[in-house]
Design a protein around this motif. Structure first.
Motif, PDB file in Angstrom:
ATOM      1  N   ALA A  62      44.227 -36.688 107.931  1.00  0.00           N
ATOM      2  CA  ALA A  62      43.286 -37.069 109.684  1.00  0.00           C
ATOM      3  C   ALA A  62      41.805 -36.435 109.578  1.00  0.00           C
ATOM      4  N   ASP A  63      42.074 -35.146 109.241  1.00  0.00           N
ATOM      5  CA  ASP A  63      40.626 -33.916 108.778  1.00  0.00           C
ATOM      6  C   ASP A  63      39.373 -34.480 107.531  1.00  0.00           C
ATOM      7  N   GLY A  64      40.665 -35.309 107.503  1.00  0.00           N
ATOM      8  CA  GLY A  64      39.643 -35.857 105.612  1.00  0.00           C
ATOM      9  C   GLY A  64      39.710 -35.285 104.572  1.00  0.00           C
ATOM     10  N   VAL A  65      40.697 -34.108 104.477  1.00  0.00           N
ATOM     11  CA  VAL A  65      40.758 -33.347 103.213  1.00  0.00           C
ATOM     12  C   VAL A  65      41.784 -33.669 102.166  1.00  0.00           C
ATOM     13  N   LEU A  66      42.461 -34.682 103.102  1.00  0.00           N
ATOM     14  CA  LEU A  66      42.965 -35.943 101.656  1.00  0.00           C
ATOM     15  C   LEU A  66      43.709 -37.411 102.252  1.00  0.00           C
ATOM     16  N   GLU A  67      43.987 -38.076 100.926  1.00  0.00           N
ATOM     17  CA  GLU A  67      43.683 -39.654 101.742  1.00  0.00           C
ATOM     18  C   GLU A  67      44.770 -39.544 100.842  1.00  0.00           C
ATOM     19  N   LEU A  68      45.160 -41.770 101.989  1.00  0.00           N
ATOM     20  CA  LEU A  68      46.159 -42.394 100.996  1.00  0.00           C
ATOM     21  C   LEU A  68      46.322 -42.945 100.611  1.00  0.00           C
ATOM     22  N   ALA A  69      46.556 -43.413  99.158  1.00  0.00           N
ATOM     23  CA  ALA A  69      45.891 -44.338  97.967  1.00  0.00           C
ATOM     24  C   ALA A  69      47.441 -44.690  97.446  1.00  0.00           C
ATOM     25  N   PRO A  70      47.285 -45.998  96.967  1.00  0.00           N
ATOM     26  CA  PRO A  70      48.198 -46.718  96.240  1.00  0.00           C
ATOM     27  C   PRO A  70      48.641 -45.970  94.988  1.00  0.00           C
ATOM     28  N   GLY A  74      51.798 -48.603  90.381  1.00  0.00           N
ATOM     29  CA  GLY A  74      52.220 -49.798  91.028  1.00  0.00           C
ATOM     30  C   GLY A  74      52.868 -49.527  91.612  1.00  0.00           C
ATOM     31  N   SER A  75      53.757 -48.554  91.959  1.00  0.00           N
ATOM     32  CA  SER A  75      55.053 -48.890  93.079  1.00  0.00           C
ATOM     33  C   SER A  75      54.590 -49.061  94.248  1.00  0.00           C
ATOM     34  N   ALA A  76      55.308 -49.279  95.760  1.00  0.00           N
ATOM     35  CA  ALA A  76      55.043 -49.358  96.345  1.00  0.00           C
ATOM     36  C   ALA A  76      54.645 -48.189  97.058  1.00  0.00           C
ATOM     37  N   TYR A  77      55.230 -47.144  97.027  1.00  0.00           N
ATOM     38  CA  TYR A  77      55.143 -45.598  96.786  1.00  0.00           C
ATOM     39  C   TYR A  77      53.277 -45.814  97.810  1.00  0.00           C
ATOM     40  N   GLN A  78      52.505 -44.978  98.482  1.00  0.00           N
ATOM     41  CA  GLN A  78      51.582 -44.561  98.742  1.00  0.00           C
ATOM     42  C   GLN A  78      51.339 -42.905  98.044  1.00  0.00           C
ATOM     43  N   GLU A  79      49.953 -42.251  97.833  1.00  0.00           N
ATOM     44  CA  GLU A  79      50.073 -41.106  97.226  1.00  0.00           C
ATOM     45  C   GLU A  79      49.091 -40.545  98.081  1.00  0.00           C
ATOM     46  N   TYR A  80      49.127 -39.432  97.791  1.00  0.00           N
ATOM     47  CA  TYR A  80      47.931 -38.298  98.860  1.00  0.00           C
ATOM     48  C   TYR A  80      47.174 -37.957  97.304  1.00  0.00           C
ATOM     49  N   VAL A  81      45.695 -38.206  98.223  1.00  0.00           N
ATOM     50  CA  VAL A  81      44.654 -37.941  97.247  1.00  0.00           C
ATOM     51  C   VAL A  81      43.613 -36.526  97.625  1.00  0.00           C
ATOM     52  N   LEU A  82      43.245 -36.079  96.933  1.00  0.00           N
ATOM     53  CA  LEU A  82      42.048 -35.337  97.388  1.00  0.00           C
ATOM     54  C   LEU A  82      41.071 -35.447  97.377  1.00  0.00           C
TER      55      LEU A  82
END
Length: 157
Positions: A62-70, A74-82
């Motif tokens: 929410a504060d823009g430090v991380l974002e969710l990415a596929p 290629g799996s159905a999970y999402q990852e946290y990216v700086l």
């Protein structure tokens, strides 16, 4: 007791602490800087309760430090990216690390070091520098308003 928000505070340090001021958030960013991206990786590394980790991750997103990415695999999970904002915290974490190495460990006790990948050498201590490259100490700086700085005021406080 509910924590009071500092997001409207006049002090940049206070506003920064509003975003990353608890130790779990900084440790999540530390882990992300060294390549962790999945909830399970953060949970395993930190040993943090899932509900607390989920709350910290939500706030960092929410504060823009991380974002969710596929997921990168290629799996159905999402990852946290700086984000850029998150990567810019590297200098803060290096400063904390170096302070801790200097003040909280007896000489030779800290067995992991921050190394420059290209040279294989320990990273140099951070320093606060003037525009002309001079090293500054706390007695060499003061907090000033923009109007003071634009007028070139040289008073000390």
């Amino acid at each position: 007791m509910k924590r009071r928000s500092l997001q409207d505070n006049d002090c940049p340090i206070a506003r920064s602490l509003d975003t990353i001021g608890d130790w779990w958030s900084l440790l999540i960013v530390r882990d992300a800087l060294i390549g962790k991206r999945r909830f399970s990786d953060f949970q395993k590394s930190l040993g943090l309760a899932k509900n607390i980790l989920a709350a910290r991750l939500r706030k960092l997103v929410a504060d823009g430090v991380l974002e969710l990415a596929p997921a990168s695999d290629g799996s159905a999970y999402q990852e946290y990216v700086l984000t850029d904002k998150g990567r810019d915290l590297m200098i803060v974490l290096v400063a904390l690390r170096q302070w801790g190495e200097h003040h909280l460990f007896p000489p030779g006790e800290c067995d992991n070091i921050l190394v420059d990948i290209d040279r294989g050498e320990k990273v140099a201590p951070l320093r606060v520098l003037a525009k002309d490259g001079r090293a500054l100490t706390p007695s060499d700086v003061r907090v000033s308003t923009r109007s003071d700085a634009s007028r070139g005021r040289r008073t000390r406080s």
